[in-house]
Structure formats: C-alpha cells, structure tokens
Motif scaffolding. Structure first.
Motif, PDB file in Angstrom:
ATOM      1  N   UNK A  77      13.373   5.152 -20.792  1.00 30.19           N
ATOM      2  CA  UNK A  77      14.368   4.085 -20.687  1.00 30.19           C
ATOM      3  C   UNK A  77      14.636   3.487 -22.060  1.00 30.19           C
ATOM      4  N   UNK A  78      15.878   3.106 -22.332  1.00 33.13           N
ATOM      5  CA  UNK A  78      16.181   2.490 -23.625  1.00 33.13           C
ATOM      6  C   UNK A  78      15.604   1.073 -23.710  1.00 33.13           C
ATOM      7  N   UNK A  83      22.150  -0.214 -22.236  1.00 40.88           N
ATOM      8  CA  UNK A  83      22.332   1.222 -22.456  1.00 40.88           C
ATOM      9  C   UNK A  83      21.847   2.079 -21.290  1.00 40.88           C
ATOM     10  N   UNK A  84      21.314   1.445 -20.250  1.00 40.38           N
ATOM     11  CA  UNK A  84      20.798   2.206 -19.108  1.00 40.38           C
ATOM     12  C   UNK A  84      21.807   3.189 -18.517  1.00 40.38           C
ATOM     13  N   UNK A  85      23.029   2.763 -18.197  1.00 34.37           N
ATOM     14  CA  UNK A  85      23.969   3.727 -17.600  1.00 34.37           C
ATOM     15  C   UNK A  85      24.262   4.916 -18.522  1.00 34.37           C
ATOM     16  N   UNK A  92      16.250  10.551 -15.678  1.00 31.43           N
ATOM     17  CA  UNK A  92      16.351  11.516 -14.580  1.00 31.43           C
ATOM     18  C   UNK A  92      15.558  12.781 -14.912  1.00 31.43           C
ATOM     19  N   UNK A  93      15.579  13.183 -16.165  1.00 30.65           N
ATOM     20  CA  UNK A  93      14.824  14.372 -16.573  1.00 30.65           C
ATOM     21  C   UNK A  93      13.318  14.145 -16.417  1.00 30.65           C
ATOM     22  N   UNK A  94      12.853  12.946 -16.763  1.00 34.84           N
ATOM     23  CA  UNK A  94      11.423  12.617 -16.564  1.00 34.84           C
ATOM     24  C   UNK A  94      11.077  12.743 -15.084  1.00 34.84           C
ATOM     25  N   UNK A 126      24.957   7.902  -7.471  1.00 39.30           N
ATOM     26  CA  UNK A 126      24.719   9.183  -8.110  1.00 39.30           C
ATOM     27  C   UNK A 126      23.291   9.417  -8.548  1.00 39.30           C
ATOM     28  N   UNK A 127      22.428   8.418  -8.459  1.00 40.10           N
ATOM     29  CA  UNK A 127      21.055   8.565  -8.931  1.00 40.10           C
ATOM     30  C   UNK A 127      20.047   8.713  -7.778  1.00 40.10           C
TER      31      UNK A 127
END
Length: 192
Positions: A77-78, A83-85, A92-94, A126-127
């Motif tokens: 996470x940033x 900047x999250x979106x 998502x990759x993690x 979408x998440x």
C-alpha cells in the motif's frame, strides 16, 4: 511455536513481532528490505530478507526456518491514501501471487498452520474477486483468514481520526491476532 511472519516491518507486523516474542514464540520476521533487518532483530526476531515474488528464495527461507505457523501480514500500500486507487494493482498482486507463494512455501516447509490478513469491509468496485480468491486460497490450505476492520492509530492512514466502521485500533488488531495462533480454520472478523 515457531512463526514465520511475512510482513514483519509493516504497520501491523511491527506490533505483532514484539508481542509474539514476548509470548515466548520464536519468530522469523520477513522483510523485503535489508535496511529493515536490524529493526526485526531489535524486536527479538530473526530477520529474513526475502521477496515474496521469488518463490524459490521464499520457499528456501521458510523451509530453512521450519515454522509451525506461517503468518501472512503482507500488503503493498502507498504511504499516501490518496494514491490507493491508482496503485491498487500492487496490493492485488500481494493477495494473489504473494498468497499463492506463501501457501506453497508453508506446505513445503511442513507448517501445520497458516494465518493471513484480509479486510472486513466491502472492497471498492472491481476488487472483490481478488479478496474472495485470496481468502479461498487461505481456507483451501486449512488456514485462518483474519478480516480486520480499517486500522486506525499511530502509523495508519487514520492516525488522528477514527474511520467509519468496520474499524479496529492497530494495537487491538495485533493483540487479537496473537490470540488466534491456534484458531480453527475459518474466517475471524477483528473489529472494535
């Protein structure tokens, strides 16, 4: 208990590591950054500098430590919540590749327990599929999914304010996680 803590220098990992050590557990604290190895050592853990995306290196590190439990507290996470979106793909990759690699490493090491963090709120559009797949992978490994409310307190996005629910103070989340080391496989919601 021997615990391999992936994400030992993250916002919850820095709280979990000393709690686990104080409870008498031997903890390998994984971090991606060599510069954070001393932080893990100072908290009483055995530092493991490793990238969750390097499955061979990760598996070797987990097998070498020989944990009873692998704990997945990794996020990407940033620092700036705005900047999250824009940067959601990294987290998502993690949750997908990182989880897959950790589950496989735990299996290869003969770890009898697996615990992974998730979220207690409905993800943004979408998440949801990523979260469902992440949780399904943990449960398929007979693991424990810990669905945390939004963290608040020092070092979180909500240092000085309390977010809308579901929420949990970061220190409470860490303490409640330590209580789950022997929990049966399933989903546990940790909120205020």
């Amino acid at each position: 208990m021997r615990i391999f803590l992936a994400g030992a220098t993250g916002v919850i990992g820095v709280r979990l590591l000393p709690l686990l050590v104080a409870a008498g557990h031997e903890v390998a604290g994984m971090t991606r950054s060599e510069s954070k190895a001393d932080q893990v050592r100072a908290a009483g853990g055995q530092p493991v500098v490793c990238d969750v995306y390097d499955s061979a290196e990760l598996t070797a590190a987990v097998v070498e430590f020989g944990p009873d439990l692998v704990m997945h507290q990794l996020t990407d996470l940033p620092d700036d919540a705005a900047l999250l979106p824009e940067l959601a793909g990294a987290n998502a990759r993690i949750r997908t590749e990182g989880t897959r690699n950790l589950v496989a490493a735990a299996r290869d090491a003969g770890a009898r327990r697996f615990l992974a963090q998730s979220i207690a709120w409905e993800p943004t559009a979408g998440r949801g599929e990523v979260i469902r797949d992440h949780e399904a992978a943990v449960l398929a490994a007979d693991g424990v999914v810990v669905e945390y409310g939004q963290f608040y307190g020092p070092g979180t996005y909500y240092e000085t304010e309390v977010p809308a629910g579901p929420r949990v103070h970061i220190d409470t989340a860490a303490a409640r996680t330590v209580e789950l080391l022997e929990a049966d496989s399933g989903v546990v919601v940790v909120v205020d």
